[in-house]
Write an enzyme that holds these catalytic residues in place. Structure first.
Site, mmCIF file in Angstrom:
data_model
loop_
_atom_site.group_PDB
_atom_site.id
_atom_site.type_symbol
_atom_site.label_atom_id
_atom_site.label_comp_id
_atom_site.label_asym_id
_atom_site.label_seq_id
_atom_site.Cartn_x
_atom_site.Cartn_y
_atom_site.Cartn_z
ATOM 1 N N LYS A 66 0.836 -1.197 0.000
ATOM 2 C CA LYS A 66 0.000 0.000 0.000
ATOM 3 C C LYS A 66 0.873 1.250 0.000
ATOM 4 O O LYS A 66 1.941 1.279 0.621
ATOM 5 C CB LYS A 66 -0.908 0.016 1.249
ATOM 6 C CG LYS A 66 -1.750 1.280 1.390
ATOM 7 C CD LYS A 66 -2.475 1.313 2.721
ATOM 8 C CE LYS A 66 -3.195 2.642 2.913
ATOM 9 N NZ LYS A 66 -3.888 2.728 4.214
ATOM 10 N N GLU A 110 -9.145 11.715 12.882
ATOM 11 C CA GLU A 110 -8.257 10.620 13.259
ATOM 12 C C GLU A 110 -7.328 10.964 14.414
ATOM 13 O O GLU A 110 -6.506 11.867 14.329
ATOM 14 C CB GLU A 110 -7.416 10.196 12.048
ATOM 15 C CG GLU A 110 -6.532 8.996 12.306
ATOM 16 C CD GLU A 110 -5.903 8.446 11.047
ATOM 17 O OE1 GLU A 110 -5.111 7.504 11.145
ATOM 18 O OE2 GLU A 110 -6.199 8.977 9.950
ATOM 19 N N GLU A 144 -6.906 -2.716 3.334
ATOM 20 C CA GLU A 144 -6.213 -1.467 3.664
ATOM 21 C C GLU A 144 -6.299 -1.188 5.160
ATOM 22 O O GLU A 144 -5.319 -0.784 5.808
ATOM 23 C CB GLU A 144 -6.848 -0.326 2.856
ATOM 24 C CG GLU A 144 -6.169 1.009 2.991
ATOM 25 C CD GLU A 144 -6.892 2.102 2.209
ATOM 26 O OE1 GLU A 144 -6.726 3.272 2.580
ATOM 27 O OE2 GLU A 144 -7.619 1.786 1.251
ATOM 28 N N GLU A 187 -12.176 10.345 -4.389
ATOM 29 C CA GLU A 187 -12.058 10.278 -2.925
ATOM 30 C C GLU A 187 -11.334 11.502 -2.389
ATOM 31 O O GLU A 187 -11.736 12.081 -1.365
ATOM 32 C CB GLU A 187 -11.322 9.007 -2.502
ATOM 33 C CG GLU A 187 -11.201 8.857 -0.990
ATOM 34 C CD GLU A 187 -10.543 7.554 -0.570
ATOM 35 O OE1 GLU A 187 -9.741 7.576 0.383
ATOM 36 O OE2 GLU A 187 -10.842 6.513 -1.194
#
Length: 468
Positions: free
Chosen positions: A221, A270, A314, A449
């Site tokens: 990733k 986050e 992910e 996104e």
């Protein structure tokens, strides 16, 4: 006007002054006073006349803790690629080891406190818009308002030197009275002139090249980010932007760090890590999808995210990494078996909280140094992903996607991952947005996104999001 309820500033000031004269070194005097309730945004705005370019603001995700800092009694900066975490920590420990702290009890988020953060990648050449910042930069404010639960505290920090006398305390008391008593400053409108996406087609091409590398098995990733430029008639005031973020992103961390002619600010969903005593909390946040136009559509989108192989893969990369890091610093770890949904205004994410009990010697910077960057912001494996990001993005992320937050002298602290963020530099604002790229990613879907992730800051800066 705020009424100070306990502890008159200056009770131990003579002690700090005498220590500075005897030892010939600067000694920090920090006084914590309980005050009647003050709106932290109002306090932040009141400071613009005295401390423009030296302010910070913080609101946690749960709306339990708000901190506003004005002035800079002490600034820690470090531009080392290898030792910025340890250098900042060592200098902080040295400063507070000699401090004289006047408070009736230890209250997290009060007293001597540093607010700031670290850049995403200190090996990337610094771009002009980040010229006011360092790779590690922390401010200890002169005056700080902390709202924790229903209680409100004012901290005053004074760095005493051998040349100072009691007149310094009188000056500080007058400034304190001025800040608590003056009316809130008026703020200007956000006068947007132009919006420019920075090389979107080149970014898509770079993403496709990264996907090819992922398909070859070179990496699992990579997180790629891009930026947008907003130009204004006048320099946007951070006060306006924070107020807009507060109104629209109540379930996010809201932060602002002014340095000279710049201000880095945002509304991040986050948490990187929180430390309260021995309790450690981190967040695994990776995998996302849009919100629906109605409850039924929103539910269906959320369910599809919970069962989407690409996003689950992910997400699990992040879970595995954070769990392994916290095991090194905690005597016990507690986390759910499956992710749940975290829904914010424009987007919903896969979310897994990780809790632990920290060993006594663990500091919050120890944990941050090992966590950053998580696979949610860098990639897997880390070193290969970081090199790929540097080559593919061709930009300086600065503090974007990096740790931003606070730590106090009692060992408490909290840092968010600075996503959904932007940098105001003079009369321009740079917005940043990223996405996790895996082997089955497509350029168009990842581009869309990033468009969604631009929205919170774009809207807070006065942009119309209908076109995004």
């Amino acid at each position: 006007m705020s009424i100070i309820q306990d502890i008159k500033i200056g009770g131990s000031f003579d002690k700090a002054l005498a220590k500075a004269k005897a030892e010939g070194i600067p000694v920090l005097y920090s006084a914590v006073q309980k005050v009647s309730h003050v709106n932290p945004l109002s306090f932040y705005s009141k400071g613009i006349s005295l401390y423009n370019g030296e302010r910070f603001f913080w609101k946690d995700k749960e709306n339990n803790t708000k901190i506003a800092g004005l002035g800079s009694t002490y600034m820690l900066r470090n531009d080392s690629e290898d030792s910025r975490y340890t250098s900042i920590e060592n200098e902080w420990k040295r400063l507070i080891s000699n401090a004289v702290i006047e408070s009736d009890r230890e209250i997290g988020g009060t007293g001597p406190l540093l607010f700031g953060g670290f850049s995403f990648d200190p090996s990337v050449p610094r771009s002009k818009e980040w010229s006011d910042f360092s790779h590690g930069i922390f401010q200890m404010p002169t005056f700080m308002l902390t709202v924790t639960g229903q209680e409100c505290y004012l901290t005053t920090n004074i760095l005493c030197t051998s040349q100072d006398d009691e007149g310094l305390l009188n000056i500080m008391e007058k400034k304190q009275e001025e800040l608590l008593g003056q009316k809130e400053a008026g703020t200007s409108n956000l006068k947007l002139v132009e919006t420019t996406e920075i090389a979107p087609e080149e970014w898509k091409e770079a993403l496709e090249e990264v996907v090819s590398q992922l398909k070859n098995g070179d990496m699992e990733k990579v997180v790629l980010a891009r930026k947008m430029l907003m130009s204004f008639k006048d320099r946007p005031l951070s006060d306006n932007v924070i107020q807009n973020l507060w109104n629209e992103q109540q379930d996010s961390f809201i932060f602002s760090l002014e340095v000279a002619n710049s201000c880095f600010l945002g509304a991040s969903p986050e948490r990187l890590v929180k430390k309260a005593g021995e309790d450690i909390l981190s967040t695994c946040l990776a995998g996302s999808i849009a919100r629906g136009g109605n409850p039924e559509e929103d539910y269906k989108l959320g369910e599809s995210l919970l069962h989407d192989d690409k996003n689950l893969y992910e997400h699990n990369l992040v879970v595995d990494m954070i769990r392994e890091v916290l095991k090194q610093y905690c005597s016990e770890i507690d986390m759910p078996d499956k992710p749940e949904l975290m829904k914010v205004r424009d987007i919903q994410h896969l979310y897994t909280p990780v809790k632990g009990k920290a060993y006594q010697e663990t500091s919050i910077l120890n944990v941050i140094a090992r966590l950053h960057p998580t696979p949610a912001l860098g990639g897997v494996p880390r070193e290969k992903a970081m090199k790929t990001i540097k080559h593919a993005e061709k930009m300086d992320r600065g503090l974007y996607a990096a740790p931003v937050g606070w730590m106090d002298s009692y060992g408490n602290g909290e840092f968010a991952v600075a996503i959904r963020s932007g940098l105001i530099h003079k009369d321009e604002a740079y917005l940043f947005s990223g996405c996790g790229v895996v082997a089955d990613s497509t350029a168009e879907s990842e581009y869309r996104e990033t468009q969604i992730k631009f929205k919170p800051m774009f809207r807070a800066l006065g942009g119309n999001t209908d076109g995004l």
